[in-house]
Design an enzyme around this catalytic site. Sequence first.
Site, PDB file in Angstrom:
ATOM      1  N   LYS A   1       0.863  -1.187   0.000  1.00  0.00           N
ATOM      2  CA  LYS A   1       0.000   0.000   0.000  1.00  0.00           C
ATOM      3  C   LYS A   1       0.894   1.230   0.000  1.00  0.00           C
ATOM      4  O   LYS A   1       1.809   1.344   0.821  1.00  0.00           O
ATOM      5  CB  LYS A   1      -0.884  -0.014   1.248  1.00  0.00           C
ATOM      6  CG  LYS A   1      -1.728   1.242   1.430  1.00  0.00           C
ATOM      7  CD  LYS A   1      -2.720   1.035   2.549  1.00  0.00           C
ATOM      8  CE  LYS A   1      -3.472   2.312   2.863  1.00  0.00           C
ATOM      9  NZ  LYS A   1      -4.554   2.089   3.812  1.00  0.00           N
TER      10      LYS A   1
HETATM   11  C1  5RP Z   1      -2.387   4.294   7.440  1.00  0.00           C
HETATM   12  C2  5RP Z   1      -3.293   3.343   6.804  1.00  0.00           C
HETATM   13  C3  5RP Z   1      -4.682   3.741   6.764  1.00  0.00           C
HETATM   14  O1  5RP Z   1      -5.544   2.653   6.684  1.00  0.00           O
HETATM   15  C4  5RP Z   1      -4.953   4.532   5.547  1.00  0.00           C
HETATM   16  O2  5RP Z   1      -3.928   5.380   5.191  1.00  0.00           O
HETATM   17  C5  5RP Z   1      -6.181   5.272   5.730  1.00  0.00           C
HETATM   18  O3  5RP Z   1      -6.764   5.498   4.546  1.00  0.00           O
HETATM   19  P1  5RP Z   1      -6.943   6.984   4.034  1.00  0.00           P
HETATM   20  O4  5RP Z   1      -5.578   7.631   3.999  1.00  0.00           O
HETATM   21  O5  5RP Z   1      -7.484   6.762   2.661  1.00  0.00           O
HETATM   22  O6  5RP Z   1      -7.900   7.656   4.943  1.00  0.00           O
HETATM   23  O7  5RP Z   1      -2.959   2.321   6.320  1.00  0.00           O
HETATM   24  O8  5RP Z   1      -1.155   3.795   7.424  1.00  0.00           O
END
Ligand code: 5RP
Length: 296
Positions: A205
Amino acid sequence: MPDNGGNSSSKDFHLDVPAAGEGFFVKGASGCDWGMKNRLADMFNSKSGNTVMLAFDHGYIMGPTSGLERLDITVPPLIPYVDVLMSTRGAFRTCISAAVKKPICLRVNYDSSVLFDDMSNGGGIACDIRNAVRMNASCLAVQTFIGSPGEKNSLELLARTVDAGTDWGIPTLGVVAVGKQMERTEQFFLLATRMLAENGAQVVKSYYCEGFERVTSACPVPIVIAGGKKLPEEEALAMAWRAISEGAKGVDMGRNIFQARHPAAMARAVGKVVHEGFTAKEAHEYYVDILNTSGE
Ligand code: 5RP
């Protein structure tokens, strides 16, 4: 003994047809074992090759984020429109029905809270593999802090999670965190995503950045993008469209869905981009149509 009577003596071994199952539609997973591939196939749509993951794990360091004050109210209406639910075991156990049919990606590490200036200083395992199996996790998520003080510790957590996940056929999502001193550059994401994949993550991710097609190209496993801070809906859809066009295999999006004016419509519009090739403009028109017909 099976009865041999009536069997035809001529047999067709289809010598001109390659054996099924040698290739696999999830990038980098051909060498994984069957159980891990099966879990990846639950997460990624075999037709589009992509996934819409809903992230609602923010409370693990941020407490009750705007839009997630009541997980039990915000999240269930979104579940039909996403492919994977990503959160903590406490969130799942308390707020999501165990009858849910969507695969879950379980955040298995803890980090320091946002009260600390730099949360990258240290984290640990919040949910071990036995409990992740008990939760029926389809994926294990671990935060990593490349280029930050917590780098060594988080890579150790990642490696131990990948080891445990591999034993049980459960893939690991390596999450690229951007420490306070890091910039969101192509150079940083090239380094961080590749490091996570080479240290064993089956899915990574990351955030979207300029030059993203080189980031996805150099990463040997699928990249899903985080949404980050809330943007106007059309901009969030444009970011998702650019990411998919440049090789992302989906999104793991939180705030840009659950903080949208109409979260369920936004989840559906993101799905149109991720799975059906809608442009940002088409997806935004689709979103507005739902808003208008819902009267909200
Ligand atoms: C942080 C994460 C969170 O789940 C993610 O970043 C949250 O999602 P968004 O930024 O789209 O609100 O993995 O490390």
